[in-house]
Motif scaffolding. Structure first.
Motif, PDB file in Angstrom:
ATOM      1  N   LEU A  43       3.174  -2.566   0.558  1.00 60.35           N
ATOM      2  CA  LEU A  43       2.830  -1.386   1.333  1.00 60.35           C
ATOM      3  C   LEU A  43       3.198  -1.612   2.792  1.00 60.35           C
ATOM      4  O   LEU A  43       2.977  -2.709   3.326  1.00 60.35           O
ATOM      5  N   PRO A  44       3.748  -0.598   3.464  1.00 54.64           N
ATOM      6  CA  PRO A  44       4.079  -0.735   4.889  1.00 54.64           C
ATOM      7  C   PRO A  44       2.851  -1.113   5.701  1.00 54.64           C
ATOM      8  O   PRO A  44       1.767  -0.546   5.517  1.00 54.64           O
ATOM      9  N   GLY A  45       3.002  -2.091   6.574  1.00 53.78           N
ATOM     10  CA  GLY A  45       1.896  -2.509   7.431  1.00 53.78           C
ATOM     11  C   GLY A  45       0.982  -3.536   6.803  1.00 53.78           C
ATOM     12  O   GLY A  45       0.114  -4.093   7.483  1.00 53.78           O
ATOM     13  N   ARG A  46       1.151  -3.818   5.536  1.00 48.52           N
ATOM     14  CA  ARG A  46       0.316  -4.825   4.872  1.00 48.52           C
ATOM     15  C   ARG A  46       1.105  -6.122   4.778  1.00 48.52           C
ATOM     16  O   ARG A  46       2.223  -6.143   4.254  1.00 48.52           O
ATOM     17  N   THR A 100      -9.382  -3.514   2.645  1.00 46.28           N
ATOM     18  CA  THR A 100      -8.454  -4.132   1.698  1.00 46.28           C
ATOM     19  C   THR A 100      -7.096  -3.439   1.646  1.00 46.28           C
ATOM     20  O   THR A 100      -6.202  -3.897   0.950  1.00 46.28           O
ATOM     21  N   ASP A 101      -6.940  -2.306   2.311  1.00 45.07           N
ATOM     22  CA  ASP A 101      -5.719  -1.496   2.299  1.00 45.07           C
ATOM     23  C   ASP A 101      -5.528  -0.709   1.013  1.00 45.07           C
ATOM     24  O   ASP A 101      -4.637   0.140   0.946  1.00 45.07           O
ATOM     25  N   VAL A 102      -6.329  -0.966  -0.011  1.00 45.78           N
ATOM     26  CA  VAL A 102      -6.203  -0.183  -1.240  1.00 45.78           C
ATOM     27  C   VAL A 102      -7.545   0.394  -1.687  1.00 45.78           C
ATOM     28  O   VAL A 102      -7.616   1.062  -2.716  1.00 45.78           O
ATOM     29  N   ARG A 103      -8.592   0.178  -0.906  1.00 49.37           N
ATOM     30  CA  ARG A 103      -9.916   0.681  -1.293  1.00 49.37           C
ATOM     31  C   ARG A 103     -10.231   1.959  -0.532  1.00 49.37           C
ATOM     32  O   ARG A 103     -10.140   2.008   0.702  1.00 49.37           O
ATOM     33  N   ILE A 113      -0.592  10.431  -1.331  1.00 44.66           N
ATOM     34  CA  ILE A 113      -1.773  10.601  -2.176  1.00 44.66           C
ATOM     35  C   ILE A 113      -3.013  10.029  -1.507  1.00 44.66           C
ATOM     36  O   ILE A 113      -4.055  10.680  -1.427  1.00 44.66           O
ATOM     37  N   THR A 114      -2.920   8.829  -0.980  1.00 37.74           N
ATOM     38  CA  THR A 114      -4.113   8.164  -0.439  1.00 37.74           C
ATOM     39  C   THR A 114      -4.498   8.652   0.959  1.00 37.74           C
ATOM     40  O   THR A 114      -5.635   8.438   1.384  1.00 37.74           O
ATOM     41  N   SER A 115      -3.585   9.298   1.659  1.00 38.08           N
ATOM     42  CA  SER A 115      -3.911   9.785   3.004  1.00 38.08           C
ATOM     43  C   SER A 115      -4.989  10.861   2.975  1.00 38.08           C
ATOM     44  O   SER A 115      -5.623  11.133   4.005  1.00 38.08           O
ATOM     45  N   VAL A 132      -4.637   0.947  -6.857  1.00 36.72           N
ATOM     46  CA  VAL A 132      -3.597  -0.074  -6.815  1.00 36.72           C
ATOM     47  C   VAL A 132      -2.262   0.534  -7.256  1.00 36.72           C
ATOM     48  O   VAL A 132      -2.146   1.033  -8.379  1.00 36.72           O
ATOM     49  N   PRO A 133      -1.243   0.508  -6.395  1.00 35.11           N
ATOM     50  CA  PRO A 133       0.029   1.132  -6.745  1.00 35.11           C
ATOM     51  C   PRO A 133       0.895   0.249  -7.636  1.00 35.11           C
ATOM     52  O   PRO A 133       0.901  -0.978  -7.509  1.00 35.11           O
ATOM     53  N   PHE A 134       1.619   0.890  -8.540  1.00 31.61           N
ATOM     54  CA  PHE A 134       2.597   0.165  -9.355  1.00 31.61           C
ATOM     55  C   PHE A 134       3.695   1.150  -9.742  1.00 31.61           C
ATOM     56  O   PHE A 134       3.661   2.320  -9.376  1.00 31.61           O
ATOM     57  N   GLY A 135       4.673   0.675 -10.470  1.00 35.94           N
ATOM     58  CA  GLY A 135       5.764   1.553 -10.907  1.00 35.94           C
ATOM     59  C   GLY A 135       6.980   1.419 -10.018  1.00 35.94           C
ATOM     60  O   GLY A 135       7.457   0.315  -9.758  1.00 35.94           O
ATOM     61  N   GLY A 136       7.454   2.544  -9.509  1.00 40.86           N
ATOM     62  CA  GLY A 136       8.652   2.545  -8.679  1.00 40.86           C
ATOM     63  C   GLY A 136       8.498   1.807  -7.366  1.00 40.86           C
ATOM     64  O   GLY A 136       9.497   1.472  -6.710  1.00 40.86           O
TER      65      GLY A 136
END
Length: 282
Positions: free
Chosen positions: A113-116, A85-88, A75-77, A99-103
């Motif tokens: 997250l991979p790489g973070r 920030t890796d999420v902005r 989705i973010t790619s 900001v990811p959540f859930g599964g």
């Protein structure tokens, strides 16, 4: 009275652009999106019929329910990054924290997250999402909006985390969300009718009684397991510091720390007299 119909359509234009572009560019399901952060606060403020202005922000924060890191990356790619920030990301030319959540959580409340190097604290996101309201935007898009109690869950946890690093800005938002219940005429009527027990417990202090009610609703959002986790997080905080900043947010010239302390004990009544807020401080 809390009513999403009180929200001004003009306040939704920015969010409408963000959700529409997120959906069209990335294929993200609108039903997996939840508004968090300052825009969430502002819309809830309006929903309570409040017209006093809040501190402004041009950023938008959304939580995205995903099955795992692969779905989040997919989705973010499609989005250009904004900041480090890796999420902005930049969405409709607006800085947006996604900001990811859930599964993706392992354990519950923690996303990686991979790489973070650092994990992302998403405590309570799933529980808040499950009890959220659906907000329809002017262009027809939809997004989940936390209930007032859900927003309170996220703010109390944010205080517990950030105050440990001498960051106290969440106290102002906690004071604001408490005022929603304290100034709401419908809640006032409730306290003098079917919830006289709360008013009696608060020794007829309606400000305190309203927050006993909010604390009950926080517990309903969290469930027993998350409630215990939030209680544990609060045990490392200082009620006196929170009360100081809470009172300053209410009145910078005449802060009433004693009243703030009583109100915060009621707000966190779900802790059931933990080490953080023991009964002898009531």
């Amino acid at each position: 009275m809390f009513d999403l119909g009180n929200v001004e359509p003009s306040s939704l234009v920015l969010l409408d652009r963000v959700v529409a572009e997120l959906s069209s560019l990335t294929g993200a399901d609108e039903r997996s999106l939840m508004l968090i952060g300052a825009h969430c606060r502002d819309l809830l403020h309006q929903a309570f019929g409040r017209t006093d202005t809040m501190r402004s922000t041009d950023d938008v924060d959304v939580a995205l329910a995903v099955s795992g890191p692969a779905e989040y990356h997919r989705i973010t790619s499609a989005l250009p990054r904004s900041g480090a920030t890796d999420v902005r990301y930049s969405v409709a030319d607006i800085p947006v924290d996604v900001v990811p959540f859930g599964g993706i959580e392992h354990p519950a409340g923690t996303a990686r997250l991979p790489g973070r190097r650092e994990s992302i604290d998403v405590f309570g996101f799933q529980e808040v999402f499950d009890r959220s309201d659906e907000l329809t935007l002017p262009g027809g898009s939809r997004i989940a909006l936390p209930t007032p109690a859900g927003y309170a869950v996220l703010k109390v946890k944010a205080w517990a985390d950030r105050s440990a690093h001498f960051e106290y800005k969440d106290a102002s938002d906690i004071a604001t969300l408490c005022s929603w219940y304290q100034r709401d005429p419908e809640i006032g009527k409730l306290l003098y009718s079917t919830r006289l027990d709360l008013l009696q417990r608060a020794e007829l202090d309606t400000d305190v009684a309203a927050l006993y009610l909010l604390s009950e609703e926080i517990a309903e959002v969290l469930g027993a397991e998350r409630e215990a986790e939030l209680t544990a997080a609060l045990e490392s905080t200082d009620l006196g510091i929170l009360a100081h900043h809470f009172a300053k947010a209410r009145s910078s010239s005449k802060p009433n720390t004693a009243s703030a302390t009583s109100e915060l004990i009621a707000l966190t009544d779900f802790t059931q007299g933990s080490a953080a807020f023991p009964p002898d401080r009531r």
